[in-house]
Write a protein that holds these residues in place. Structure first.
Motif, PDB file in Angstrom:
ATOM      1  N   ARG A   1     -10.323   6.677   9.938  1.00 11.14           N
ATOM      2  CA  ARG A   1      -9.444   7.185   8.716  1.00 11.14           C
ATOM      3  C   ARG A   1      -8.535   8.611   9.403  1.00 11.14           C
ATOM      4  O   ARG A   1      -7.258   8.479   8.888  1.00 11.14           O
ATOM      5  CB  ARG A   1      -9.957   7.756   7.597  1.00 11.14           C
ATOM      6  CG  ARG A   1      -9.206   8.138   6.332  1.00 11.14           C
ATOM      7  CD  ARG A   1      -9.891   8.407   5.026  1.00 11.14           C
ATOM      8  NE  ARG A   1     -11.079   9.676   5.208  1.00 11.14           N
ATOM      9  CZ  ARG A   1     -10.864  10.845   5.415  1.00 11.14           C
ATOM     10  NH1 ARG A   1      -9.410  11.475   5.322  1.00 11.14           N
ATOM     11  NH2 ARG A   1     -11.509  11.721   5.549  1.00 11.14           N
TER      12      ARG A   1
ATOM     13  N   GLN B   1      -5.867   8.183  -0.358  1.00 10.32           N
ATOM     14  CA  GLN B   1      -5.261   6.953   0.048  1.00 10.32           C
ATOM     15  C   GLN B   1      -6.212   5.809   0.742  1.00 10.32           C
ATOM     16  O   GLN B   1      -5.944   4.598   0.122  1.00 10.32           O
ATOM     17  CB  GLN B   1      -4.152   7.214   1.281  1.00 10.32           C
ATOM     18  CG  GLN B   1      -3.144   7.929   0.906  1.00 10.32           C
ATOM     19  CD  GLN B   1      -2.062   8.630   2.190  1.00 10.32           C
ATOM     20  OE1 GLN B   1      -2.976   9.124   2.999  1.00 10.32           O
ATOM     21  NE2 GLN B   1      -0.998   8.259   2.074  1.00 10.32           N
TER      22      GLN B   1
ATOM     23  N   ARG C   1      -7.257  -1.462   6.520  1.00  8.20           N
ATOM     24  CA  ARG C   1      -6.389  -0.400   6.094  1.00  8.20           C
ATOM     25  C   ARG C   1      -5.931   0.797   6.996  1.00  8.20           C
ATOM     26  O   ARG C   1      -5.142   1.226   7.549  1.00  8.20           O
ATOM     27  CB  ARG C   1      -6.739   0.459   4.662  1.00  8.20           C
ATOM     28  CG  ARG C   1      -5.808   1.574   4.260  1.00  8.20           C
ATOM     29  CD  ARG C   1      -4.700   1.000   3.614  1.00  8.20           C
ATOM     30  NE  ARG C   1      -3.774   1.862   3.208  1.00  8.20           N
ATOM     31  CZ  ARG C   1      -2.984   2.522   3.701  1.00  8.20           C
ATOM     32  NH1 ARG C   1      -2.603   2.545   5.029  1.00  8.20           N
ATOM     33  NH2 ARG C   1      -2.058   3.673   3.075  1.00  8.20           N
ATOM     34  N   TYR C   2      -7.082   0.772   8.135  1.00  9.41           N
ATOM     35  CA  TYR C   2      -6.785   1.793   9.143  1.00  9.41           C
ATOM     36  C   TYR C   2      -6.365   1.346  10.388  1.00  9.41           C
ATOM     37  O   TYR C   2      -6.130   1.932  11.091  1.00  9.41           O
ATOM     38  CB  TYR C   2      -8.492   2.322   9.516  1.00  9.41           C
ATOM     39  CG  TYR C   2      -9.154   3.199   8.418  1.00  9.41           C
ATOM     40  CD1 TYR C   2      -8.302   3.730   7.394  1.00  9.41           C
ATOM     41  CD2 TYR C   2     -10.440   3.150   8.632  1.00  9.41           C
ATOM     42  CE1 TYR C   2      -9.237   4.150   6.183  1.00  9.41           C
ATOM     43  CE2 TYR C   2     -11.126   4.017   7.473  1.00  9.41           C
ATOM     44  CZ  TYR C   2     -10.626   4.488   6.307  1.00  9.41           C
ATOM     45  OH  TYR C   2     -11.331   4.991   5.390  1.00  9.41           O
TER      46      TYR C   2
ATOM     47  N   THR D   1     -12.281  -3.731   4.131  1.00  5.87           N
ATOM     48  CA  THR D   1     -11.155  -3.356   3.623  1.00  5.87           C
ATOM     49  C   THR D   1     -10.373  -2.102   4.062  1.00  5.87           C
ATOM     50  O   THR D   1      -9.197  -1.952   4.654  1.00  5.87           O
ATOM     51  CB  THR D   1     -11.114  -3.259   1.826  1.00  5.87           C
ATOM     52  OG1 THR D   1     -11.480  -4.552   1.161  1.00  5.87           O
ATOM     53  CG2 THR D   1     -10.074  -2.438   1.250  1.00  5.87           C
TER      54      THR D   1
ATOM     55  N   ALA E   1      -7.183   1.803  -1.411  1.00  2.00           N
ATOM     56  CA  ALA E   1      -7.141   0.393  -0.776  1.00  2.00           C
ATOM     57  C   ALA E   1      -8.390  -0.092  -1.322  1.00  2.00           C
ATOM     58  O   ALA E   1      -8.769  -1.402  -1.317  1.00  2.00           O
ATOM     59  CB  ALA E   1      -7.348   0.725   0.769  1.00  2.00           C
TER      60      ALA E   1
END
Length: 284
Positions: free
Chosen positions: A23, A32, A65-66, A61, A36
């Protein structure tokens, strides 16, 4: 995915730390990341602190996202089953202090455990009989005999697992430990014999500060445990005992280094590990 709380295992702590690192590397805030997931930022915080089991859907997820690749995601998800297994100490969780539960993964990853106690034999070097006597006289009020017995079982199992892994134990105690009567004479004689056996073990270093020695940097300091860990995701920890509440636990570099320096200085001032252990006063 819920289970009775027993603290994170080494594997769990490592995966949680990786999620935090990914992250941060992606330049995303907790908020943030939580967006997600459609969750509150505290959810992500608990995941990164290994305070909750790792859910495959949430982890996927977050990894997507990362910006993680599909192979990395596949490998990560393949490790979840092992990470979510309870630690070996799980059967004793109900007689453990919450702060101790959170430290078992650190102890399980330690390459060296350094111990100091100002008046008693350090816990990881106690015989079951000595540990039982300490529980009976100094343990928490209201703890049942059965719970005290299980806490002694846990202590014995901790020591056995450290020895099996080849974890080095370096203990410093005072001569007062062999002159303070814990239990009866037989318990003390057995404990002293066990200390001599431990001192001869290649993975144990035992030093005893004499009562006639000058004060040293740990004089008057409560019992300490310093965990030296080789797993990159798990920092060294220092634990300071408290007789009236939870132990103080630190993992920040400055505090751990300060206590390590104190322990180093105290050990340098103590007799060499090859010095014979002092005999206790006659027990009648």
């Amino acid at each position: 995915m819920m289970r009775p709380r027993s603290g994170p295992t080494v594997h769990h702590a490592v995966l949680a730390a990786r999620l935090l690192s990914l992250r941060v590397g992606a330049g995303l805030s907790l908020t943030q990341a939580a967006t997600a997931l459609g969750a509150h930022r505290t959810t992500v915080m608990r995941i990164e602190r290994a305070e909750t089991a790792l859910d495959a859907g949430q982890v996927r997820t977050l990894l997507e996202r990362y910006g993680a690749g599909q192979e990395e995601i596949r490998q990560f998800l393949g490790e979840l089953a092992t990470a979510n297994l309870p630690g070996w100490w799980h059967p004793w969780r109900d007689v453990m202090d919450p702060w101790a539960l959170d430290l078992m993964n650190v102890e399980s990853a330690a390459r060296m455990v350094r111990l100091w106690h100002p008046a008693l034999v350090p816990p990881l070097l106690r015989t079951p009989a000595y540990a039982r006597a300490v529980e009976e006289t100094l343990g928490a009020a209201g703890r049942s005999p059965a719970d005290r017995a299980r806490r002694v079982e846990l202590l014995t199992e901790r020591r056995a697992r450290l020895m099996e892994r080849g974890t080095r134990i370096w203990a410093l105690m005072t001569e007062a430990a062999v002159r303070t009567r814990v239990g009866d004479g037989g318990i003390m004689e057995e404990q002293l014999a066990a200390l001599r056996d431990a001192a001869a073990h290649p993975d144990v270093t035992l030093q005893v500060a004499r009562l006639t020695d000058p004060p040293h940097p740990l004089t008057g300091v409560a019992g300490l445990t310093l965990y030296r860990v080789d797993v990159p995701e798990i920092p060294d920890h220092v634990v300071r005992e408290s007789p009236v509440g939870p132990a103080d636990v630190w993992s920040d570099t400055a505090t751990v280094t300060a206590y390590r320096t104190l322990i180093d200085q105290a050990c340098a001032a103590a007799p060499h590990p090859s010095a014979p252990l002092p005999y206790p006063v006659p027990l009648v």
